[in-house]
Design a protein around this motif. Sequence first.
Motif, PDB file in Angstrom:
ATOM      1  N   ARG A 130     -15.739 -13.163 -11.210  1.00 20.18           N
ATOM      2  CA  ARG A 130     -15.532 -12.009 -10.701  1.00 20.18           C
ATOM      3  C   ARG A 130     -17.240 -12.164 -10.060  1.00 20.18           C
ATOM      4  N   ARG A 131     -17.857 -12.361  -9.615  1.00 20.50           N
ATOM      5  CA  ARG A 131     -19.343 -12.538  -8.391  1.00 20.50           C
ATOM      6  C   ARG A 131     -18.863 -12.812  -7.720  1.00 20.50           C
ATOM      7  N   ALA A 132     -16.964 -13.871  -7.087  1.00 26.66           N
ATOM      8  CA  ALA A 132     -17.019 -13.876  -5.613  1.00 26.66           C
ATOM      9  C   ALA A 132     -15.901 -12.181  -5.576  1.00 26.66           C
ATOM     10  N   LEU A 133     -15.470 -11.703  -6.478  1.00 23.55           N
ATOM     11  CA  LEU A 133     -14.585 -10.487  -6.249  1.00 23.55           C
ATOM     12  C   LEU A 133     -15.922  -9.458  -5.847  1.00 23.55           C
ATOM     13  N   VAL A 134     -16.998  -9.082  -6.580  1.00 26.19           N
ATOM     14  CA  VAL A 134     -18.251  -8.183  -6.170  1.00 26.19           C
ATOM     15  C   VAL A 134     -18.373  -8.804  -4.506  1.00 26.19           C
ATOM     16  N   THR A 135     -18.790  -9.920  -4.516  1.00 23.63           N
ATOM     17  CA  THR A 135     -19.303 -10.458  -2.804  1.00 23.63           C
ATOM     18  C   THR A 135     -17.666  -9.530  -2.008  1.00 23.63           C
ATOM     19  N   ARG A 136     -16.246  -9.714  -1.896  1.00 15.30           N
ATOM     20  CA  ARG A 136     -15.662  -9.770  -1.324  1.00 15.30           C
ATOM     21  C   ARG A 136     -15.366  -8.156  -0.799  1.00 15.30           C
ATOM     22  N   LEU A 137     -15.884  -7.224  -2.235  1.00 16.78           N
ATOM     23  CA  LEU A 137     -15.574  -6.276  -2.757  1.00 16.78           C
ATOM     24  C   LEU A 137     -16.793  -5.202  -1.499  1.00 16.78           C
ATOM     25  N   ALA A 138     -18.156  -5.848  -1.445  1.00 18.85           N
ATOM     26  CA  ALA A 138     -19.095  -5.865  -0.641  1.00 18.85           C
ATOM     27  C   ALA A 138     -18.812  -5.600   0.687  1.00 18.85           C
ATOM     28  N   GLN A 139     -17.629  -5.847   1.198  1.00 23.19           N
ATOM     29  CA  GLN A 139     -17.099  -6.422   2.680  1.00 23.19           C
ATOM     30  C   GLN A 139     -16.177  -5.250   2.811  1.00 23.19           C
ATOM     31  N   SER A 140     -15.347  -4.740   1.791  1.00 18.53           N
ATOM     32  CA  SER A 140     -14.388  -3.410   2.438  1.00 18.53           C
ATOM     33  C   SER A 140     -13.564  -3.103   0.830  1.00 18.53           C
TER      34      SER A 140
END
Length: 114
Positions: free
Chosen positions: A24-34
């Motif tokens: 989930r932290r990785a998903l948040v990091t990814r969604l912070a990009q776009s």
Amino acid sequence: MSTSLAAPEPDLDLAFAALGDPVRRALVTRLAQSDATVGELAEPFDLTPQAISHHVGVLRRCGLVEQRREGTRRPCRLRADQLSVLSGWIDEQRRAWDDRLDALERHLADGADR
């Protein structure tokens, strides 16, 4: 912290629990990009889209991610404003501890002067 009908605050317990998971932290990091669909989010992981969908659901329920319909697509979007609520809570805790440590330092200094 104030509450708005347009952007309710995330549930701190649920949000911190959600962020305790590395996926989930990785998903948040990814969604912070776009913004991205579940399929796009699943690409770098060795997980099924269904597993990623579960993780997105956890992030949605705690208020950190929202999904919208665009025809047949359902892109996910990070609610960065909600991350600010979490960091605000952390900042409040840090300030409280800094104040306590400053008071202890003053107390110890006053005792050493006697």
